[in-house]
Structures are given as structure tokens and as C-alpha cells.
Design a protein around this motif. Structure first.
Motif, short mmCIF file in Angstrom:
data_model
loop_
_atom_site.label_atom_id
_atom_site.label_comp_id
_atom_site.label_asym_id
_atom_site.label_seq_id
_atom_site.Cartn_x
_atom_site.Cartn_y
_atom_site.Cartn_z
N SER A 111 0.83 -1.21 0.00
CA SER A 111 0.00 0.00 0.00
C SER A 111 0.86 1.26 0.00
N LEU A 112 1.93 1.23 0.80
CA LEU A 112 2.82 2.39 0.89
C LEU A 112 3.51 2.65 -0.45
N PHE A 113 4.04 1.62 -1.08
CA PHE A 113 4.74 1.79 -2.35
C PHE A 113 3.79 2.17 -3.48
N ASP A 114 2.53 1.70 -3.38
CA ASP A 114 1.54 2.04 -4.42
C ASP A 114 0.85 3.36 -4.15
N GLN A 115 1.13 3.95 -2.97
CA GLN A 115 0.51 5.21 -2.58
C GLN A 115 -1.02 5.13 -2.62
N ARG A 116 -1.55 4.08 -1.99
CA ARG A 116 -3.00 3.94 -1.89
C ARG A 116 -3.40 3.72 -0.44
N ASN A 117 -4.64 4.07 -0.13
CA ASN A 117 -5.15 3.88 1.22
C ASN A 117 -5.38 2.40 1.48
N LEU A 118 -5.20 2.02 2.72
CA LEU A 118 -5.33 0.61 3.08
C LEU A 118 -6.11 0.46 4.37
N THR A 119 -7.04 -0.48 4.36
CA THR A 119 -7.75 -0.85 5.58
C THR A 119 -7.47 -2.32 5.85
N ILE A 120 -6.81 -2.60 6.95
CA ILE A 120 -6.51 -3.98 7.32
C ILE A 120 -7.72 -4.57 8.05
N ASP A 121 -8.26 -5.64 7.50
CA ASP A 121 -9.44 -6.28 8.10
C ASP A 121 -9.00 -7.44 8.99
N LEU A 122 -9.08 -7.22 10.28
CA LEU A 122 -8.77 -8.28 11.25
C LEU A 122 -10.02 -8.66 12.05
N SER A 123 -11.18 -8.47 11.45
CA SER A 123 -12.44 -8.63 12.17
C SER A 123 -12.58 -10.00 12.84
N ALA A 124 -12.08 -11.04 12.17
CA ALA A 124 -12.21 -12.38 12.74
C ALA A 124 -11.02 -12.76 13.62
N PHE A 125 -10.06 -11.86 13.75
CA PHE A 125 -8.78 -12.21 14.37
C PHE A 125 -8.29 -11.11 15.30
N GLU A 126 -9.09 -10.03 15.41
CA GLU A 126 -8.60 -8.81 16.05
C GLU A 126 -8.24 -9.01 17.52
N GLU A 127 -9.14 -9.65 18.27
CA GLU A 127 -8.88 -9.86 19.70
C GLU A 127 -7.62 -10.69 19.90
N PHE A 128 -7.48 -11.76 19.12
CA PHE A 128 -6.30 -12.61 19.22
C PHE A 128 -5.05 -11.84 18.81
N PHE A 129 -5.14 -11.10 17.71
CA PHE A 129 -3.99 -10.38 17.19
C PHE A 129 -3.50 -9.33 18.18
N GLN A 130 -4.41 -8.60 18.76
CA GLN A 130 -4.03 -7.56 19.71
C GLN A 130 -3.34 -8.15 20.94
N LYS A 131 -3.72 -9.34 21.30
CA LYS A 131 -3.16 -9.99 22.49
C LYS A 131 -1.77 -10.59 22.22
N HIS A 132 -1.52 -10.97 20.96
CA HIS A 132 -0.30 -11.73 20.67
C HIS A 132 0.71 -11.02 19.79
N SER A 133 0.35 -9.87 19.23
CA SER A 133 1.26 -9.18 18.33
C SER A 133 1.66 -7.81 18.88
N HIS A 134 2.91 -7.43 18.62
CA HIS A 134 3.40 -6.10 19.00
C HIS A 134 3.32 -5.10 17.84
N LEU A 135 2.80 -5.54 16.70
CA LEU A 135 2.69 -4.65 15.56
C LEU A 135 1.66 -3.55 15.81
N ASN A 136 2.02 -2.34 15.48
CA ASN A 136 1.08 -1.22 15.52
C ASN A 136 0.49 -1.08 14.12
N VAL A 137 -0.53 -1.89 13.85
CA VAL A 137 -1.09 -1.98 12.50
C VAL A 137 -1.65 -0.64 12.05
N SER A 138 -2.28 0.07 12.97
CA SER A 138 -2.86 1.37 12.62
C SER A 138 -1.78 2.35 12.14
N ALA A 139 -0.67 2.43 12.88
CA ALA A 139 0.42 3.33 12.50
C ALA A 139 1.09 2.88 11.21
#
Length: 346
Positions: A111-139
Motif C-alpha cells: 500500500s505504501l509503495f503504491d501510494q493507496r489507502n489501506l484498511t486492514i481487516d482483522l475482524s475475525a482475528f482482532e482480539e487474538f492479534f491484539q493480544k499476541h502481536s506487538h505490531l502497531n497496525v494502525s500506525a
């Protein structure tokens, strides 16, 4: 006995989940349908995909959203298995989880190299992802420059790899993705020896060793046929793993003067001797066949072991890859027989 006691419940759970995999007949049925919407409705009959598609407005079912929802089914299955696992089993799953972090990082990079907006969909995985990952997906997803993107990765295992690339001149998307893959592959190869012993270690070494060497063969072939890369550049792309192919064999392949010489060298390697039909022209399809064979055999022979976890996750991801191809064939009205050839090569 320890494996039986530790894995009996989880293995039973995984075998039940495996029973919902699609058969070749199911894929054939999909390729014979008249539209993508019909195909999606067909998938709703399967437990793995019913919950993914049932609540979605049919008007929102475009290519990207369908692929995203299919990927969500992988994440849901991973979370189910994780919840059912004990502390020892979760060590492998924590290691495997990095694969999903790598996928998300690549989405953000593209998305960054293509200069396009991106929405990461973690709807089915969000609670698990937030608990186990240190990635700041929003940033990461909102970054507009590479320095900003790399800064957003501070505090993660990936920061060191990416910050070094910033110091190079004009790094490309390819550079970042290759550096990310190489970091991930090295980490797996190193960590398996720290986490496991005995049959578990043997099975993981066979599975990952074969995977990495097959990927290296594909890279050498592609680099020479399509990109005409120098030997030094090819070496930089290879996963630093030695399993069934010696350093001398790799060197000879990389330094091969032409594709004919490369073909002769590859035909002498372990995989060509071990598996019928192995050739330079079908490296990708043979990679899929070999991995399927290795993992299915190991899981069948040692059902109460960590390889059963790896086998299920690999086959689930493989099924989703095949589904994406099947739906594309339906979209472009490719004849069923031809579509099945594409699917079986995946």
C-alpha cells in the motif's frame, strides 16, 4: 506416551476440522458454476466458510473482499486451535503466528509503495492479534513514507531488519519483502532447534528443510530465466539452509552458465531422485505436491505431535489458495477442465 496424553484432545479436534476440507469433487463443482455469487453460495454449505460469508451483503462481494474473507477463515481456524492448545503446543503456534504478521506487513508495504489507502481487516482475528502481536497496525497502515513506516515498527522483532534497509540506497518493495521473508525463515530454522527434540524436531526439520530448499530452487531458476541476475545477487536471495542439497550443489546451480546446465544439475538433486515427475518446468507444482506429501505422511505416522499442527495449517492455507484460483476461473468463465488443471498445479 507423553505425546499421546498431550496431543490426544488436540489431534481429535484437528481431525474433526480436517473433515471439512473441500474435496476435488467440490472444486470441480465450483468451477462448473455460472457466477462468483453462485460459488460463494456453494461455499456457505461448508462449516469453514458458512460463518465467513453468511453475514455479508451480497452487493459487497467483490474480488478483494472475497479473498479477504477467505483469509479470515484461516485466522479463525488458527485461533480455534490456539485456544484448544496447551502451553507446549502454543510455542509452535506462536512461532507460526509470525507468518500472519509477515502477511500484514507486506500488505502495508504494498500500500505504501503504491501510494493507496489501506484498511486492514482483522475482524475475525482482532482480539487474538491484539493480544499476541506487538505490531502497531494502525500506525503502519497510515504511514506515508518509509522512515515513518519503519519507525512504526519499533519494539517489534522486525525493526532491526527494516532499519538496516533504510540505510541502503533506494530500497525497493522487492528488497523489503525479501528481507522480511529471509528474517522469518532464518528465525523458524533457528527456533525449532531450541523448542523441540526427538521426533518433533526431526519432522519439523524435514518439513521446513524441504520447504526452504524447494523455494531456493525456484528462486535460482526464476532469477536466471526471467531476471538474468548475477550470481552475487542470487546468493543474496537464498535462504541460508542446508538440508538435502549441499553447498557445493547450490554453488554449481547458481554459477550455471545456462538453463540447460541448471536443469542437468537440478535433475541430480535429492528431490529429483526422490519424486517422480520432478523437472525444471514444474518446480512450483512439485513444491506443492512434495510439501503435501511430507506433511500428510508425517501427520499420519505421528498424529500426536507438533507436525499435526503444521500439517493442518499448511493444508488450510493451500485450500484457500486453490479457492481463490477457482473463483478467478469462474469469474473469467474458464472451462472446468482447464480450471481444474490450474487448481491441481497450485
Amino acid at each position: 506416551m507423553n505425546g499421546l496424553l498431550s496431543y490426544s484432545g488436540l489431534t481429535t479436534k484437528i481431525r474433526a476440522m480436517e473433515s471439512h476440507f473441500l474435496s476435488d469433487a467440490d472444486f470441480r463443482n465450483i468451477t462448473e458454476l455460472g457466477s462468483v455469487l453462485e460459488a460463494v453460495n456453494y461455499l456457505k454449505k461448508f462449516q469453514s466458510y458458512e460463518s465467513v460469508f453468511n453475514t455479508v451483503d451480497e452487493n459487497e462481494l467483490h474480488r478483494a473482499s472475497i479473498e479477504r474473507m477467505l483469509r479470515q477463515s484461516i485466522y479463525r481456524d488458527f485461533a480455534k486451535i490456539y485456544q484448544f492448545s496447551n502451553i507446549s503446543q502454543r510455542k509452535f503456534l506462536d512461532l507460526y503466528f509470525k507468518r500472519y504478521e509477515v502477511i500484514i506487513i507486506k500488505e502495508c508495504l504494498n500500500s505504501l509503495f503504491d501510494q493507496r489507502n489501506l484498511t486492514i481487516d482483522l475482524s475475525a482475528f482482532e482480539e487474538f492479534f491484539q493480544k499476541h502481536s506487538h505490531l502497531n497496525v494502525s500506525a503502519m497502515s497510515s504511514s506515508s513514507t518509509l522512515p515513518e513506516f519503519v519507525d512504526a515498527m519499533k519494539g517489534t522483532d522486525y525493526y532491526g531488519t527494516f532499519s538496516k534497509l533504510l540505510e541502503t540506497e533506494h530500497p525497493t518493495l522487492f528488497d523489503y519483502e525479501m528481507a522480511l521473508d529471509l528474517y522469518y525463515f532464518r528465525d523458524i530454522w533457528k527456533m525449532k532447534d531450541k523448542l523441540y527434540t526427538g521426533q518433533d524436531l526431526k519432522d519439523l526439520t524435514t518439513a521446513y528443510g524441504s520447504k526452504f530448499e524447494m523455494l531456493n530452487l525456484q528462486w535460482i531458476y526464476r532469477s536466471k530465466k526471467y531476471y538474468h541476475m548475477s550470481s552475487a545477487d542470487i546468493y543474496a536471495l537464498l535462504i541460508p539452509v542446508k538440508y538435502r542439497i549441499s553447498n557445493q550443489q547450490i554453488t554449481a546451480m547458481v554459477e550455471a552458465e545456462n538453463l540447460s546446465t541448471l536443469e542437468s544439475l537440478i535433475n541430480q538433486c535429492f528431490y529429483a531422485r526422490q519424486y517422480k515427475g520432478f523437472s525444471l518446468d514444474n518446480l512450483e507444482s512439485m513444491y506443492a505436491d512434495i510439501m503435501r506429501h511430507i506433511l500428510s505422511s508425517a501427520s499420519r505416522n505421528n498424529p500426536y505431535s507438533v507436525i499435526t499442527l503444521y500439517s493442518y495449517l499448511h493444508h488450510k492455507e493451500h485450500e484457500v489458495d486453490r479457492l481463490i484460483i477457482a473463483l478467478e476461473c469462474v469469474r473469467y468463465r474458464i472451462a472446468s477442465d482447464k480450471a481444474m488443471n490450474y487448481i491441481k498445479k497450485t
